[in-house]
Write an enzyme that holds these catalytic residues in place. Structure first.
Site, PDB file in Angstrom:
ATOM      1  N   LYS A 208       0.859  -1.190   0.000  1.00 26.27           N
ATOM      2  CA  LYS A 208       0.000   0.000   0.000  1.00 26.27           C
ATOM      3  C   LYS A 208       0.890   1.234   0.000  1.00 26.27           C
ATOM      4  O   LYS A 208       1.807   1.358   0.810  1.00 26.27           O
ATOM      5  CB  LYS A 208      -0.925   0.008   1.215  1.00 26.27           C
ATOM      6  CG  LYS A 208      -1.939   1.154   1.177  1.00 26.27           C
ATOM      7  CD  LYS A 208      -3.021   0.996   2.230  1.00 26.27           C
ATOM      8  CE  LYS A 208      -2.477   1.222   3.633  1.00 26.27           C
ATOM      9  NZ  LYS A 208      -3.540   1.160   4.655  1.00 26.27           N
TER      10      LYS A 208
ATOM     11  N   ARG B 166     -10.517  -2.534   6.440  1.00 25.06           N
ATOM     12  CA  ARG B 166      -9.644  -3.424   7.215  1.00 25.06           C
ATOM     13  C   ARG B 166      -9.455  -2.929   8.640  1.00 25.06           C
ATOM     14  O   ARG B 166      -9.250  -3.710   9.571  1.00 25.06           O
ATOM     15  CB  ARG B 166      -8.327  -3.664   6.508  1.00 25.06           C
ATOM     16  CG  ARG B 166      -7.402  -2.458   6.280  1.00 25.06           C
ATOM     17  CD  ARG B 166      -6.511  -2.168   7.472  1.00 25.06           C
ATOM     18  NE  ARG B 166      -5.234  -1.614   7.087  1.00 25.06           N
ATOM     19  CZ  ARG B 166      -4.583  -0.707   7.803  1.00 25.06           C
ATOM     20  NH1 ARG B 166      -5.127  -0.189   8.913  1.00 25.06           N
ATOM     21  NH2 ARG B 166      -3.397  -0.301   7.404  1.00 25.06           N
TER      22      ARG B 166
ATOM     23  N   GLN C  63     -14.733   6.239   9.659  1.00 23.40           N
ATOM     24  CA  GLN C  63     -14.272   5.020  10.312  1.00 23.40           C
ATOM     25  C   GLN C  63     -15.293   4.481  11.300  1.00 23.40           C
ATOM     26  O   GLN C  63     -15.410   3.265  11.492  1.00 23.40           O
ATOM     27  CB  GLN C  63     -12.942   5.257  11.018  1.00 23.40           C
ATOM     28  CG  GLN C  63     -12.355   4.034  11.716  1.00 23.40           C
ATOM     29  CD  GLN C  63     -12.281   2.797  10.844  1.00 23.40           C
ATOM     30  OE1 GLN C  63     -12.609   1.696  11.270  1.00 23.40           O
ATOM     31  NE2 GLN C  63     -11.874   2.974   9.602  1.00 23.40           N
TER      32      GLN C  63
ATOM     33  N   VAL D 178     -23.493   7.508  20.107  1.00 24.79           N
ATOM     34  CA  VAL D 178     -22.474   8.221  19.339  1.00 24.79           C
ATOM     35  C   VAL D 178     -22.153   9.554  19.999  1.00 24.79           C
ATOM     36  O   VAL D 178     -23.047  10.279  20.450  1.00 24.79           O
ATOM     37  CB  VAL D 178     -22.924   8.440  17.884  1.00 24.79           C
ATOM     38  CG1 VAL D 178     -23.048   7.098  17.169  1.00 24.79           C
ATOM     39  CG2 VAL D 178     -24.247   9.185  17.797  1.00 24.79           C
TER      40      VAL D 178
ATOM     41  N   GLY E 112      -7.835   5.518  17.186  1.00 22.64           N
ATOM     42  CA  GLY E 112      -7.519   6.841  16.657  1.00 22.64           C
ATOM     43  C   GLY E 112      -6.055   7.192  16.603  1.00 22.64           C
ATOM     44  O   GLY E 112      -5.615   7.928  15.713  1.00 22.64           O
ATOM     45  N   ALA E 113      -5.259   6.678  17.541  1.00 20.10           N
ATOM     46  CA  ALA E 113      -3.853   7.059  17.589  1.00 20.10           C
ATOM     47  C   ALA E 113      -3.072   6.354  16.492  1.00 20.10           C
ATOM     48  O   ALA E 113      -2.967   5.131  16.480  1.00 20.10           O
ATOM     49  CB  ALA E 113      -3.266   6.719  18.963  1.00 20.10           C
ATOM     50  N   ASP E 114      -2.521   7.140  15.566  1.00 24.13           N
ATOM     51  CA  ASP E 114      -1.731   6.577  14.478  1.00 24.13           C
ATOM     52  C   ASP E 114      -0.442   7.358  14.252  1.00 24.13           C
ATOM     53  O   ASP E 114       0.203   7.240  13.215  1.00 24.13           O
ATOM     54  CB  ASP E 114      -2.548   6.545  13.185  1.00 24.13           C
ATOM     55  CG  ASP E 114      -3.001   7.932  12.741  1.00 24.13           C
ATOM     56  OD1 ASP E 114      -2.734   8.915  13.455  1.00 24.13           O
ATOM     57  OD2 ASP E 114      -3.628   8.026  11.671  1.00 24.13           O
TER      58      ASP E 114
END
Length: 330
Positions: free
Chosen positions: A71, A115, A143, A162, A223-225
């Site tokens: 990717k 994914r 997401q 939500v 969320g943490a990337d």
């Protein structure tokens, strides 16, 4: 010798949630068994354009099929305002390991969304209580849609709470899912009290307090990337059975990266990687467990597994555009 070209709509059509969840679970198992190759994500920094490129290659073998791919994804925060383009764009090349023929070139952005939801579903299946029927979503962007669709394949979700600062995002979510589920807007604390919670925000200061999390809640921290991002109060991580997707990635850029760098959280606080839970080398949820947390950074093996599902479906149902990308001959 044709290659399928699959745009976002085609990928969305072919990425059936149940099949993607099964394939991603197989990917975690292959990784844990040593039946996958996944070099570290590589970066090309482009400060002159306020952006970067990242490449994520992988190969995996499940016993039923094998696949390889890469990717190629970017992050250019100025794109929307300066060029009317998305901040993040991804392209996936899915290849035949035996011949190296590129079987498909597909939209990687949609693939990533699917994914990522599937990874949360795999973790939920192994770590949430069996009778979980409520899902809290903190952050209600694209997401969050994938989280519900995937998690609903492993648990009988009835109620969805939500929480988001954007009323338009909440309205869009309720319109999309209000007929199938009991969906209601709530506070972060109300969402965090559900049986399963997925957090999908980009914050750098924790927004989920320890006291809000239910006694037997499972949390998917999605969320943490990047280094410095952090959604959950440290006490949640320290009190939970903590499962991660990959040690190197999570300690660098996952939910645990901030307390790990500070020494607040150590390897002794990490129960296992998800793949080891999937193959039974480590325990999932037990009757003695309270809170469980899955820290997800996203792995290249998930992309390959999901691309396999998309390609197989597209091939069988005549989806996409076939082209002669590679010629014959020597």
């Amino acid at each position: 010798m044709e290659t399928l070209l699959l745009d976002p709509d085609a990928v969305a059509e072919c990425a059936r949630s149940g099949a993607v969840v099964e394939a991603v679970e197989a990917a975690f198992a292959a990784y844990a068994r040593g039946d996958a190759q996944m070099p570290a994500k590589s970066y090309i920094d482009l400060p002159q354009y306020d952006g970067d490129f990242r490449s994520m290659p992988a190969y995996m073998e499940t016993g039923e099929w094998d696949g390889a791919g890469v990717k190629w994804v970017n992050s250019h925060p100025n794109n929307p305002d300066a060029h009317d383009l998305p901040t993040v764009m991804g392209t996936m090349i899915y290849s035949d390991p035996e011949t190296a023929l590129p079987l498909a070139i597909m939209d990687g952005t949609t693939l990533t969304r699917e994914r990522t939801g599937a990874a949360a579903a795999v973790a939920t299946d192994h770590l949430a209580v069996q009778d979980a029927d409520s899902l809290g979503l903190i952050g209600v962007g694209a997401q969050a849609h994938a989280q519900l669709e995937a998690i609903a394949t492993v648990r009988d979700i009835e109620t969805v709470v939500v929480a988001d600062r954007d009323p338009d995002a909440i309205a869009a979510f309720c319109e999309a899912f209000g007929d199938a589920y009991e969906v209601r807007e709530g506070t972060i604390a109300e969402a965090a009290g559900c049986d399963v919670v997925s957090t999908t925000t980009p914050v750098r200061e924790p927004i989920v307090p320890r006291e809000a999390v239910g006694e037997h809640t499972h949390v998917n921290a999605m969320g943490a990337d990047a280094e410095g991002k952090h959604e959950l109060e440290d006490e949640i991580l320290l009190d939970a059975k903590l499962v991660i997707d990959d040690h190197a990635q999570c300690t660098h850029s996952g939910e645990i990266n901030v307390p790990y760098a500070a020494g607040t959280l150590t390897d002794a606080d990490i129960h296992a990687e998800l793949g080891d839970v999937v193959i039974g080398e480590e325990t999932g949820r037990t009757d003695a467990d309270g809170i469980t947390v899955f820290d997800s950074t996203g792995l290249a093996i998930q992309d390959v597994a999901s691309a396999h599902v998309v390609y197989e479906y597209a091939s069988k149902h005549d989806v996409g555009t076939a082209m002669e990308l590679v010629g014959t001959g020597r």
